[in-house]
Every structure is written in C-alpha cells, then in structure tokens.
Design a protein around this motif. Structure first.
Motif, PDB file in Angstrom:
ATOM      1  N   ARG A   1       4.842 -15.606  33.800  1.00  0.00           N
ATOM      2  CA  ARG A   1       3.383 -15.587  33.922  1.00  0.00           C
ATOM      3  C   ARG A   1       2.931 -15.009  35.269  1.00  0.00           C
ATOM      4  O   ARG A   1       1.909 -14.324  35.352  1.00  0.00           O
ATOM      5  N   LYS A   2       3.708 -15.277  36.304  1.00  0.00           N
ATOM      6  CA  LYS A   2       3.324 -14.827  37.635  1.00  0.00           C
ATOM      7  C   LYS A   2       3.564 -13.337  37.836  1.00  0.00           C
ATOM      8  O   LYS A   2       2.729 -12.642  38.440  1.00  0.00           O
ATOM      9  N   TYR A   3       4.690 -12.824  37.322  1.00  0.00           N
ATOM     10  CA  TYR A   3       5.084 -11.466  37.665  1.00  0.00           C
ATOM     11  C   TYR A   3       5.014 -10.462  36.513  1.00  0.00           C
ATOM     12  O   TYR A   3       5.006  -9.258  36.756  1.00  0.00           O
TER      13      TYR A   3
ATOM     14  N   TRP B   1      12.025 -13.113  43.445  1.00  0.00           N
ATOM     15  CA  TRP B   1      11.641 -12.094  42.466  1.00  0.00           C
ATOM     16  C   TRP B   1      12.210 -10.732  42.845  1.00  0.00           C
ATOM     17  O   TRP B   1      12.716  -9.990  41.984  1.00  0.00           O
TER      18      TRP B   1
ATOM     19  N   GLN C   1       5.370 -10.264  47.146  1.00  0.00           N
ATOM     20  CA  GLN C   1       6.136 -10.984  46.129  1.00  0.00           C
ATOM     21  C   GLN C   1       7.262 -11.781  46.777  1.00  0.00           C
ATOM     22  O   GLN C   1       7.718 -11.473  47.875  1.00  0.00           O
ATOM     23  N   SER C   2       7.736 -12.795  46.066  1.00  0.00           N
ATOM     24  CA  SER C   2       8.744 -13.692  46.625  1.00  0.00           C
ATOM     25  C   SER C   2      10.093 -12.993  46.761  1.00  0.00           C
ATOM     26  O   SER C   2      10.401 -12.026  46.053  1.00  0.00           O
TER      27      SER C   2
ATOM     28  N   TRP D   1      10.636 -23.032  35.022  1.00  0.00           N
ATOM     29  CA  TRP D   1      10.737 -22.007  36.057  1.00  0.00           C
ATOM     30  C   TRP D   1      10.630 -20.611  35.453  1.00  0.00           C
ATOM     31  O   TRP D   1       9.898 -19.753  35.967  1.00  0.00           O
TER      32      TRP D   1
ATOM     33  N   GLN E   1       2.775 -10.799  33.504  1.00  0.00           N
ATOM     34  CA  GLN E   1       1.384 -10.682  33.073  1.00  0.00           C
ATOM     35  C   GLN E   1       1.224  -9.863  31.794  1.00  0.00           C
ATOM     36  O   GLN E   1       0.486  -8.886  31.739  1.00  0.00           O
TER      37      GLN E   1
ATOM     38  N   PHE F   1       7.127 -19.861  34.356  1.00  0.00           N
ATOM     39  CA  PHE F   1       6.292 -19.621  35.529  1.00  0.00           C
ATOM     40  C   PHE F   1       6.492 -18.212  36.058  1.00  0.00           C
ATOM     41  O   PHE F   1       5.524 -17.503  36.375  1.00  0.00           O
ATOM     42  N   MET F   2       7.754 -17.770  36.170  1.00  0.00           N
ATOM     43  CA  MET F   2       8.047 -16.438  36.694  1.00  0.00           C
ATOM     44  C   MET F   2       7.493 -15.353  35.774  1.00  0.00           C
ATOM     45  O   MET F   2       6.977 -14.325  36.241  1.00  0.00           O
TER      46      MET F   2
ATOM     47  N   SER G   1       8.131  -4.555  34.935  1.00  0.00           N
ATOM     48  CA  SER G   1       7.617  -5.131  36.167  1.00  0.00           C
ATOM     49  C   SER G   1       8.239  -4.421  37.366  1.00  0.00           C
ATOM     50  O   SER G   1       9.386  -3.992  37.328  1.00  0.00           O
TER      51      SER G   1
END
Length: 199
Positions: free
Chosen positions: A71-73, A92, A88-89, A65, A75, A68-69, A82
């Motif tokens: 890589r997703k947010y 997040w 966005q979720s 998890w 970058q 994933f977070m 960030s």
C-alpha cells in the motif's frame, strides 16, 4: 568491509608485535572448496540472500508487513513497476535492488488466473511485458472466455509467435488463486540455501 577485516584478524590471530600476516584474502576464503576457498559466507552474500527473502515475503502478501509495503510503495501498480524515489525507506530500497534477481527465479502456478498477464513469469520464459512496446494492465483471467483462451483478445495485444506460445499452456480455470513458486528448489518454497546459490 570493516567487519570482514575484523573477522580476518580473528582468524589469523595476532602476536605481541601486532596482527599476524594474512596468508589468504578474505574474499578467497569465501569461495567454495573447488575454487580453493573454505566456503565461508561473505557478508555481502548473506545480505543479498536475505534481501531476496524480503522480496519473496513481500510478494507473497501473507503478512501485515507485506500489505503495508504494498500500500505504501505500490499504490495500485504491479510491484515490478515500482521505482526508487527520495525519502523512501532503506528497507524498500534494499528490496528494489533485489527485485530483478528475485523475479527471475519466481514462477507462477496457475489457478484462477489472478497473476499479472504481463509482469508475472507464468510462462516460464521471457516476461510478456518485454515482448511489446505498450500495454494495459491485465490479469490472465482477462484473456479466458468459457474456460478457453480468448484468441482474438490475445491476438490484439501479442505478436503471433507469442500467441502460439500462450495457446500451448492450459488456461487458468481453477477456483483457487495462482501461487508463487521459487524455481531454484524442487518444492517451490523459498530457502536461504537456494538464495545463496544465485547471489
């Protein structure tokens, strides 16, 4: 707020003619004993404490998890750089709101110097990114040459008083990665109890 109103109704009870009078506000009940409360946890404090835990686990990067977070947010950016944007979720957004308080209580135990030189609190003082107007991303290891601090490199990017502050610290020369430390606990491990104390 609605849930806490239901809690208060349950606590004070009701009669045939309707709810009983609430002698003390729910917010007062949630205060500590020395503050004339009874120590009940407010839902907001519970939410905020677990938000800190989310950020801590995210920064640890020890789960699928967390990866994933990142890589997703993030970058390729440091997590503290960030920001929020539409779409966005909710998770997040919740984490970003908790970031400031969480990072104020995270320290770094140095090993190989893998921490961010600018954004991670490895000095136990102000973040170095706040001491300069502009900078390029670096790890601590970038400023270590032959197991010694690179004085010239430090002098190029930091004011003299902060160079002196850095030189008082032992340079990172170990093989293992730097480790996160939760400052509010003696063990350095995150606990919800300690999080309640700072939200």
């Amino acid at each position: 707020v609605m849930l806490e109103h239901i809690f208060a109704d349950f606590l004070w009870g009701s009669s045939d003619v309707g709810p009983m009078f609430h002698w003390i506000k729910w917010s007062q009940l949630c205060k500590l004993y020395p503050e004339s409360g009874v120590g009940v946890r407010s839902l907001q404090h519970v939410f905020d404490a677990f938000s800190l835990k989310l950020w801590w686990n995210f920064r640890l990067r020890r789960s699928l998890w967390a990866e994933f977070m990142h890589r997703k947010y993030c970058q390729g950016m440091h997590p503290c750089c960030s920001d929020l944007s539409p779409g966005q979720s909710h998770t997040w957004k919740r984490m970003v709101h908790a970031q400031g308080v969480a990072e104020e209580n995270i320290r770094w135990s140095l090993g190989s110097g893998s921490s961010s030189f600018w954004h991670d609190n490895w000095l136990g003082a102000e973040l170095l990114c706040r001491q300069v107007d502009s900078f390029q991303e670096h790890s601590l290891a970038d400023f270590v040459v032959e197991d010694r601090w690179d004085l010239q490199g430090l002098s190029r990017v930091l004011p003299s008083e902060w160079v002196s502050r850095v030189l008082r610290e032992a340079p990172p020369t170990a093989a293992e990665k730097d480790e996160m430390v939760w400052a509010p606990t003696n063990s350095g491990a995150f606990t919800i109890t300690s999080a309640y104390g700072i939200v």
